[in-house]
Design an enzyme around this catalytic site. Sequence first.
Site, short mmCIF file in Angstrom:
data_model
loop_
_atom_site.label_atom_id
_atom_site.label_comp_id
_atom_site.label_asym_id
_atom_site.label_seq_id
_atom_site.Cartn_x
_atom_site.Cartn_y
_atom_site.Cartn_z
N GLU A 108 37.64 30.46 72.54
CA GLU A 108 37.60 31.95 72.93
C GLU A 108 39.09 32.32 73.39
O GLU A 108 39.63 31.83 74.25
CB GLU A 108 36.58 32.12 74.16
CG GLU A 108 36.75 33.74 74.91
CD GLU A 108 36.53 34.62 73.88
OE1 GLU A 108 35.39 34.81 73.16
OE2 GLU A 108 37.35 35.43 73.85
N ASP A 140 43.43 31.18 70.58
CA ASP A 140 43.19 31.85 69.31
C ASP A 140 42.37 31.02 68.41
O ASP A 140 43.06 30.04 67.79
CB ASP A 140 44.49 32.44 68.75
CG ASP A 140 44.40 33.33 67.48
OD1 ASP A 140 45.09 34.26 67.12
OD2 ASP A 140 43.17 33.15 66.93
N GLY A 141 41.18 31.39 67.88
CA GLY A 141 40.38 30.41 66.85
C GLY A 141 41.36 30.21 65.70
O GLY A 141 41.00 29.23 65.22
N ASP A 158 31.38 33.70 66.40
CA ASP A 158 30.85 34.84 67.06
C ASP A 158 31.89 35.63 67.39
O ASP A 158 32.21 35.75 68.64
CB ASP A 158 30.16 34.38 68.27
CG ASP A 158 29.52 35.34 69.03
OD1 ASP A 158 28.90 35.15 70.11
OD2 ASP A 158 29.23 36.54 68.37
N THR A 160 34.55 39.45 67.29
CA THR A 160 34.52 40.71 67.32
C THR A 160 34.56 41.06 65.51
O THR A 160 34.77 40.15 64.96
CB THR A 160 35.65 41.31 67.87
OG1 THR A 160 36.82 40.51 67.72
CG2 THR A 160 35.44 41.24 69.41
N PRO A 165 42.00 41.28 67.70
CA PRO A 165 42.16 39.83 67.43
C PRO A 165 41.17 39.22 66.68
O PRO A 165 41.34 37.96 66.19
CB PRO A 165 41.88 39.38 69.01
CG PRO A 165 41.26 40.72 69.59
CD PRO A 165 41.74 42.00 68.78
N1 SAM Z 1 28.03 39.52 69.12
C1 SAM Z 1 29.52 40.17 68.91
C2 SAM Z 1 29.33 40.74 67.54
O1 SAM Z 1 28.43 40.51 66.78
O2 SAM Z 1 30.47 41.66 67.44
C3 SAM Z 1 30.47 39.07 69.41
C4 SAM Z 1 30.44 38.89 70.89
S1 SAM Z 1 31.61 38.03 71.33
C5 SAM Z 1 31.88 38.82 72.90
C6 SAM Z 1 33.17 38.16 70.39
C7 SAM Z 1 34.09 37.46 71.00
O3 SAM Z 1 35.13 37.45 70.00
C8 SAM Z 1 34.96 38.24 72.15
O4 SAM Z 1 34.68 37.45 73.32
C9 SAM Z 1 36.25 38.08 71.90
O5 SAM Z 1 37.21 38.01 72.88
C10 SAM Z 1 36.56 36.94 70.68
N2 SAM Z 1 37.51 36.70 70.05
C11 SAM Z 1 38.13 37.88 69.10
N3 SAM Z 1 39.08 37.44 68.42
C12 SAM Z 1 39.40 36.12 68.68
C13 SAM Z 1 40.00 35.17 68.16
N4 SAM Z 1 41.23 35.45 67.26
N5 SAM Z 1 39.79 33.69 68.56
C14 SAM Z 1 38.91 33.50 69.38
N6 SAM Z 1 38.17 34.53 69.88
C15 SAM Z 1 38.33 35.67 69.60
#
Ligand code: SAM
Length: 290
Positions: A108, A140-141, A158, A160, A165
């Site tokens: 995350e 960063d994933g 899962d 954004t 990001p």
């Molecule tokens: N259920 C939601 C949807 O369908 O849009 C997603 C929920 S979850 C909160 C999304 C997560 O992705 C967030 O916590 C965000 O910080 C994370 N995120 C975004 N870009 C990322 C990246 N490059 N690497 C890791 N995590 C990331």
Amino acid sequence: MSDGLVFNETLYPGVQVSYGCDRILYQEKTEHQDLVLFSNPVFGKILMLDGVTQVTTADEFIYHEMMSHVPIIAHGAARNVLIVGGGDCGLAEEVLKHRTVERLVQVEIDASVVEFSKEHFADFNDGVLDDPRFELVIADGMKFAAETERTFDVVIVDSTDPHGPGAVLFSEEFYRNVHRMLTPGGVLVTQNGVPFLQRDELVTSIERFSRIFRDAAAYIAAIPTYFGGHMTLGWATDNPDLRRQAATVLDERFNAAGFKTRYYTPDVHAAAFALPRFILDAVEEGRKRA
Ligand code: SAM
């Protein structure tokens, strides 16, 4: 409702979904995104990141059950699972219900999302952070996927949406690195939007999957707060049979798993791959473009 305050979801130009706000519970401009958590009389607690609804306490079960149990039960022997994103940890809680899962790594990017979720989303992520099988990596994933030597049977993104990001997690380079991480017969599942409003995102993901994996597909779930109809979950694997498991196999595996659900059933699992024509057309267009 606190003096008529509303939050508008701004994901789709020309469309605004407004949520009444009883109370703002947490607000922060993190290193990566604008985070707001507020309470709504219908959906309970709602998390928005950069103005986009992420998860609500009322309907999180649908999304988290379908993103976790479909790939894990289809796979049948998933020991090592990776979640990319998933900061609210609701998905992790569902994955960890599978006692066959020996290790769950969650990558995350935003520590703030996990931090505040511990307190505000304890009703659906309780116990995750204390589970000895769980390993949280704040990174960063994209970078993790490029550098890790570790392998996984199931990878679940899962994230954004493909803005900010999360954009890199929809790239061909990321998918190639996931393919490298997956064990033979492993499967990638992705959050792939609401195709009635985000069709191009689905076509593009399927096109990129098709260049890398033997089977590029999608399945659907109906999540009330993902406005616009069915949501698609991307599916990519080198084992085309994985999404065609017999109902008896799904039944056996689900019964053996021994936990209750509120949305997922083996029949719902099988039916989720039966796509409405307009969504299947988008998947087939992506395959053709590859
Ligand atoms: N259920 C939601 C949807 O369908 O849009 C997603 C929920 S979850 C909160 C999304 C997560 O992705 C967030 O916590 C965000 O910080 C994370 N995120 C975004 N870009 C990322 C990246 N490059 N690497 C890791 N995590 C990331």
